[in-house]
Design an enzyme around this catalytic site. Structure first.
Site, short mmCIF file in Angstrom:
data_model
loop_
_atom_site.label_atom_id
_atom_site.label_comp_id
_atom_site.label_asym_id
_atom_site.label_seq_id
_atom_site.Cartn_x
_atom_site.Cartn_y
_atom_site.Cartn_z
CD GLU A 244 52.42 8.58 -2.47
OE1 GLU A 244 51.19 8.50 -2.29
OE2 GLU A 244 52.98 9.62 -2.81
CD GLU B 13 56.98 11.96 -6.72
OE1 GLU B 13 56.20 12.66 -6.06
OE2 GLU B 13 56.69 10.82 -7.12
C1 XIL Z 1 50.80 14.79 -8.07
C2 XIL Z 1 50.72 15.70 -9.29
O1 XIL Z 1 51.83 16.58 -9.27
C3 XIL Z 1 49.42 16.47 -9.28
O2 XIL Z 1 49.28 17.21 -10.49
C4 XIL Z 1 48.24 15.54 -9.10
O3 XIL Z 1 47.05 16.30 -8.97
C5 XIL Z 1 48.42 14.66 -7.88
O4 XIL Z 1 49.66 13.96 -7.98
N1 XIL Z 1 53.45 11.68 -5.03
C6 XIL Z 1 53.51 11.16 -6.31
C7 XIL Z 1 53.12 12.01 -7.47
O5 XIL Z 1 53.98 10.02 -6.49
O6 XIL Z 1 52.53 11.25 -8.50
C8 XIL Z 1 52.18 13.12 -7.04
O7 XIL Z 1 51.94 13.96 -8.17
C9 XIL Z 1 52.76 13.88 -5.88
C10 XIL Z 1 52.95 12.98 -4.69
#
Ligand code: XIL
Length: 380
Positions: free
Chosen positions: A157, A265
């Site tokens: 990101e 994701e």
């Molecule tokens: C999220 C998790 O799912 C949560 O439990 C945590 O509080 C915050 O992070 N992008 C990513 C992930 O790369 O690591 C994130 O995961 C969601 C957004």
């Protein structure tokens, strides 16, 4: 005699409708010839404290991502401490079940400890000091997991909607020189953990300007002779966004650069505001949105998902998985961001305390119609 025939016919109808091929096929079997099928797991699932979640993870998936346990704030919470317990348990879980094990993530502005960027007295570290923070963190972590994880999300990101670097703790600490961060991170990772795949991962990758900004850094690394093996498209998406065309263009753009493309994701938001687009930042964390009048609007499905929205969710999953399946020659892995709705981060983000329905297993671990819909795709 007649009654007996009716009875057996009725019986075979009931049994027959129950035993269809799709009923017993698992996700990883259905997509075996296409791409890996992954899920994010948390400590409860990896350890088996959540036995039902673990059972589904083992039966249905052949790849795992650590939801939080390999992030910097967990591995290296303070300057003098390292905490490998949950992470080692995650790796062990994947290995014991023959899964593809991802490391997520090395360089990210979120969930990273403040001491990375600041001295004890609160002053900012210099660019030279930050290069060493980046190098030594990557060295310690990649060497610890060398031969145990199959791949790393090296940088997460760092690109904004406009395709340029975002202003974050990392880019600010390098005085805005994001290219230097990306080059060093991939260079060190490739040196310290040879043979492990190295990826760039981000959200809203479908946005044309952002997609092209990410493509630029892939080409930059390739030009410099620094290894990058793939790009992860996070896919925290909604019922109507992004469009089919934008998704396909993103997949095609990265495939054309000769790197692996992964959906990393996947979850589908069905709730007001966030189903329209990913809300970044903490604006909706304001307590005002917890007041009854806003709560009623923002959190409408507390007591269950209405049938018409369930049907939309099913169709959206069908549409997306069909897009991915049709491009299986370009896609290496599709990973859901969790097993069932109860564990999803979407219940807490971007608005805290909501009841969201983003995944394909319900809170009680029964499968949603979306699972059946996507199991049917490869057979067609
Ligand atoms: C999220 C998790 O799912 C949560 O439990 C945590 O509080 C915050 O992070 N992008 C990513 C992930 O790369 O690591 C994130 O995961 C969601 C957004």
């Amino acid at each position: 005699m007649k009654r007996k025939i009716i009875l057996t016919t009725a019986l075979s109808l009931i049994i027959g409708s129950h035993i269809t091929a799709a009923d017993n096929t698992t996700l990883k079997e259905a997509y075996a010839g296409a791409f890996k099928i992954g899920t994010a797991v948390n400590g409860q699932i990896a350890s088996g404290r959540n036995a039902q979640g673990q059972k589904i993870a083992i039966e249905q998936f052949n790849a795992i991502s650590p939801e939080n346990d390999l992030k910097a704030e967990v591995l290296h919470p303070t300057k003098d401490t390292w905490n490998w317990r949950a992470a080692d348990n995650y790796v062990e879980f994947g290995k014991n079940n023959g899964m593809f094990v991802l490391g997520h993530t090395l360089i990210w502005h979120n969930q990273s400890p403040e001491f990375f960027f600041k001295h004890d007295d609160g002053s900012d570290k210099s660019v030279e000091e930050m290069k060493e923070v980046l190098r030594s963190y990557i060295e310690t972590v990649t060497k610890h997991f060398h031969g145990k994880v199959n791949a790393w999300d090296v940088v997460n990101e760092i690109i904004g909607d406009d395709g340029k670097y975002r202003s974050t703790v990392w880019t600010n600490s390098f005085k805005g020189d994001g290219d230097e961060i990306v080059k060093l991170a991939f260079k060190y990772a490739s040196e310290y953990t040879p043979g492990t795949e190295l990826y760039y991962n981000d959200f809203n990758v479908w946005r044309p300007a952002k997609r092209d900004g990410i493509a630029r850094i892939v080409r930059m690394l390739q030009k410099e002779g620094i290894r990058i093996d793939g790009v992860g498209i996070q896919a925290h998406w909604g019922l109507n966004y992004p469009s089919r065309e934008d998704i396909i263009a993103a997949i095609d753009t990265f495939a054309a650069l000769g790197v692996k493309v992964m959906i990393t994701e996947l979850d589908i938001d069905v709730l007001p505001i966030s189903k329209e687009g990913q809300v970044i930042g903490k604006s909706l964390n304001d307590p005002i949105y917890q007041l009854p009048e806003f709560e009623k609007f923002l959190d409408p499905y507390k007591n269950g998902l209405p049938d018409d929205v369930q049907a939309q969710l099913t169709e959206r999953y069908r549409e997306l998985m069909q897009i991915f399946y049709d491009r299986r020659d370009k896609i290496d892995r599709v990973t859901f961001w969790g097993v069932n709705d109860g564990m999803s981060w979407k219940n807490g983000s971007p608005v805290p305390n909501r009841t969201n329905y983003p995944l394909i297993w319900n809170r009680d671990y029964t499968a949603k119609p979306a699972l059946k819909a996507i199991l049917e795709i490869p057979g067609k």
